[in-house]
Design an enzyme around this catalytic site. Structure first.
Site, PDB file in Angstrom:
ATOM      1  N   SER A  47       3.881   8.827   1.786  1.00  0.00           N
ATOM      2  CA  SER A  47       3.158   7.819   2.560  1.00  0.00           C
ATOM      3  C   SER A  47       3.904   7.456   3.840  1.00  0.00           C
ATOM      4  O   SER A  47       5.143   7.391   3.867  1.00  0.00           O
ATOM      5  CB  SER A  47       2.984   6.543   1.739  1.00  0.00           C
ATOM      6  OG  SER A  47       2.224   6.769   0.583  1.00  0.00           O
ATOM      7  N   GLY A  95       0.735  -1.248   0.000  1.00  0.00           N
ATOM      8  CA  GLY A  95       0.000   0.000   0.000  1.00  0.00           C
ATOM      9  C   GLY A  95       0.768   1.303   0.000  1.00  0.00           C
ATOM     10  O   GLY A  95       0.213   2.326   0.389  1.00  0.00           O
ATOM     11  N   TYR A 126     -12.925  13.541   9.659  1.00  0.00           N
ATOM     12  CA  TYR A 126     -12.445  12.170   9.454  1.00  0.00           C
ATOM     13  C   TYR A 126     -13.607  11.204   9.207  1.00  0.00           C
ATOM     14  O   TYR A 126     -13.462  10.182   8.561  1.00  0.00           O
ATOM     15  CB  TYR A 126     -11.599  11.730  10.649  1.00  0.00           C
ATOM     16  CG  TYR A 126     -10.576  10.674  10.323  1.00  0.00           C
ATOM     17  CD1 TYR A 126      -9.643  10.875   9.309  1.00  0.00           C
ATOM     18  CD2 TYR A 126     -10.519   9.477  11.030  1.00  0.00           C
ATOM     19  CE1 TYR A 126      -8.693   9.911   9.010  1.00  0.00           C
ATOM     20  CE2 TYR A 126      -9.573   8.515  10.746  1.00  0.00           C
ATOM     21  CZ  TYR A 126      -8.666   8.730   9.727  1.00  0.00           C
ATOM     22  OH  TYR A 126      -7.728   7.769   9.422  1.00  0.00           O
ATOM     23  N   LYS A 148     -11.361   2.994  11.280  1.00  0.00           N
ATOM     24  CA  LYS A 148     -10.149   2.830  12.103  1.00  0.00           C
ATOM     25  C   LYS A 148     -10.484   2.225  13.461  1.00  0.00           C
ATOM     26  O   LYS A 148      -9.686   1.451  14.023  1.00  0.00           O
ATOM     27  CB  LYS A 148      -9.435   4.174  12.276  1.00  0.00           C
ATOM     28  CG  LYS A 148      -8.826   4.726  10.997  1.00  0.00           C
ATOM     29  CD  LYS A 148      -7.795   3.786  10.386  1.00  0.00           C
ATOM     30  CE  LYS A 148      -7.066   4.436   9.223  1.00  0.00           C
ATOM     31  NZ  LYS A 148      -6.143   3.491   8.537  1.00  0.00           N
ATOM     32  N   THR A 201      -0.056  13.461   3.791  1.00  0.00           N
ATOM     33  CA  THR A 201      -0.085  12.282   2.937  1.00  0.00           C
ATOM     34  C   THR A 201      -1.259  12.385   1.977  1.00  0.00           C
ATOM     35  O   THR A 201      -2.096  13.294   2.090  1.00  0.00           O
ATOM     36  CB  THR A 201      -0.242  11.005   3.772  1.00  0.00           C
ATOM     37  OG1 THR A 201      -1.530  11.028   4.416  1.00  0.00           O
ATOM     38  CG2 THR A 201       0.847  10.901   4.838  1.00  0.00           C
ATOM     39  N   LEU A 202      -1.347  11.417   1.063  1.00  0.00           N
ATOM     40  CA  LEU A 202      -2.473  11.386   0.131  1.00  0.00           C
ATOM     41  C   LEU A 202      -3.785  11.241   0.890  1.00  0.00           C
ATOM     42  O   LEU A 202      -4.785  11.874   0.561  1.00  0.00           O
ATOM     43  CB  LEU A 202      -2.299  10.229  -0.858  1.00  0.00           C
ATOM     44  CG  LEU A 202      -3.304  10.142  -2.012  1.00  0.00           C
ATOM     45  CD1 LEU A 202      -3.213  11.373  -2.893  1.00  0.00           C
ATOM     46  CD2 LEU A 202      -3.060   8.871  -2.827  1.00  0.00           C
ATOM     47  N   ILE A 226      -3.311   0.159   4.005  1.00  0.00           N
ATOM     48  CA  ILE A 226      -4.403   0.178   3.032  1.00  0.00           C
ATOM     49  C   ILE A 226      -5.663   0.732   3.693  1.00  0.00           C
ATOM     50  O   ILE A 226      -6.113   0.215   4.723  1.00  0.00           O
ATOM     51  CB  ILE A 226      -4.680  -1.242   2.491  1.00  0.00           C
ATOM     52  CG1 ILE A 226      -3.457  -1.752   1.728  1.00  0.00           C
ATOM     53  CG2 ILE A 226      -5.912  -1.259   1.605  1.00  0.00           C
ATOM     54  CD1 ILE A 226      -3.494  -3.221   1.410  1.00  0.00           C
ATOM     55  N   ASP A 280      -5.387  -5.757  -5.843  1.00  0.00           N
ATOM     56  CA  ASP A 280      -6.669  -5.197  -5.419  1.00  0.00           C
ATOM     57  C   ASP A 280      -7.117  -6.045  -4.230  1.00  0.00           C
ATOM     58  O   ASP A 280      -7.412  -7.232  -4.390  1.00  0.00           O
ATOM     59  CB  ASP A 280      -7.671  -5.286  -6.570  1.00  0.00           C
ATOM     60  CG  ASP A 280      -9.071  -4.828  -6.180  1.00  0.00           C
ATOM     61  OD1 ASP A 280      -9.308  -4.540  -4.989  1.00  0.00           O
ATOM     62  OD2 ASP A 280      -9.940  -4.784  -7.075  1.00  0.00           O
ATOM     63  N   VAL A 281      -7.176  -5.462  -3.028  1.00  0.00           N
ATOM     64  CA  VAL A 281      -7.451  -6.259  -1.834  1.00  0.00           C
ATOM     65  C   VAL A 281      -8.887  -6.771  -1.786  1.00  0.00           C
ATOM     66  O   VAL A 281      -9.217  -7.597  -0.922  1.00  0.00           O
ATOM     67  CB  VAL A 281      -7.123  -5.484  -0.538  1.00  0.00           C
ATOM     68  CG1 VAL A 281      -5.632  -5.203  -0.443  1.00  0.00           C
ATOM     69  CG2 VAL A 281      -7.951  -4.207  -0.422  1.00  0.00           C
ATOM     70  N   ALA A 322     -12.119   5.258   1.474  1.00  0.00           N
ATOM     71  CA  ALA A 322     -13.552   5.534   1.543  1.00  0.00           C
ATOM     72  C   ALA A 322     -13.921   6.373   0.330  1.00  0.00           C
ATOM     73  O   ALA A 322     -13.170   7.282  -0.047  1.00  0.00           O
ATOM     74  CB  ALA A 322     -13.902   6.287   2.827  1.00  0.00           C
TER      75      ALA A 322
END
Length: 266
Positions: free
Chosen positions: A19, A13, A160, A167, A198-199, A97, A69-70, A100
């Site tokens: 990252s 990931g 979030y 999470k 991060t992204l 990984i 692809d998980v 949303a």
């Protein structure tokens, strides 16, 4: 001799050079680890942006690189089958990984779509279960799995939203997996980093305000650096943490302990 000399592992990931997984990977590589990597499959094989972005970072030292692809069991099987073929056994897995759909992430929790919730939970949480299911068969005794989380899984972080719910589920999953895999000598932990650009964080509203809040409120009066997160991740993946499992290690300058800002003048 580095801390990871002779150690082999999978890193799932890395999105780009910002990252958290990349910060950890740099520490692992500096300490001698052998690693293989996955990236999101590219929709257009003629323009492999995801693969090219990852190769730019790890091509010089990656044992192998595969698309994954998980949500696709065939992809997951291919990654772990390749690791078994290449190494026989591995020492660690780094799981980085989460996803949303943007409309569900940015909208109120009460308005998250049914399909958006399913997708978010499948990719962000079930993927860890899927990884653990496969990894347990090739991890050495003393091996371990590390995933990445955030304080939004414990407390409300405005913006979030549904990812905080994911999470929370991820952190509970870590504990159950730690219990189940502990009998095999396998550790499972999570790392909860403070805000880094991060992204993933780019999709969270008011990120600059969050950075200032951490600087003002945390006991260390500053935010953390990618290098600090990288070193902490490497610690959890190393034999130095051989007695640590089911843990959620906060690397956030102590922000998570605070209930209000300091009244002292610095």
């Amino acid at each position: 001799m580095g801390l990871f000399t002779g150690k082999k592992g999978l890193v799932l990931g890395i999105a780009n050079d910002h990252s958290i997984a990349w910060a950890i990977t740099k520490q692992l590589q500096a300490e001698g680890a052998e690693m293989a990597f996955t990236h999101l499959p590219d929709k257009d094989p003629e323009r492999p942006r995801m693969e090219r972005r990852l190769r730019k970072l790890v091509d010089d030292f990656a044992t192998f690189i595969l698309p994954c692809d998980v949500t696709n069991d065939e992809d997951m099987d291919a990654v772990f089958d390749k690791a078994k073929e290449q190494w026989g056994e591995i020492d660690f897995v780094l799981h980085s990984i989460a996803y949303a759909p943007i409309n569900d992430l940015k909208g109120p929790v009460a308005e998250v779509s049914r399909d958006g919730f399913k997708t978010s939970m499948e990719i962000s949480v079930y993927s860890l279960m899927s990884v653990a299911n496969r990894a347990q068969h090739i991890l050495k005794e003393g091996g371990n799995i590390l995933t990445l989380t955030y304080l939004g899984g414990e407390k409300v972080i405005p913006g979030y939203n549904v990812m905080g719910i994911c999470k929370a589920a991820l952190e509970s999953t870590v504990e159950y997996l730690a219990y189940e895999l502990g009998a095999k000598g396998i550790r499972v932990n999570a790392l909860s980093a403070g805000p880094l650009k991060t992204l993933s964080s780019s999709a969270v509203g008011e990120f600059d305000m969050m950075l200032k809040l951490y600087t003002d409120m945390s006991p260390l009066r500053r935010n953390i650096t990618p290098e600090e997160v990288g070193k902490s991740g490497a610690f959890l993946l190393s034999d130095m943490a051989s007695g640590v499992t089911g843990e959620n290690l906060h690397v956030d300058s102590g922000y998570h302990i605070m209930g209000a800002g300091s009244t002292e003048k610095d």
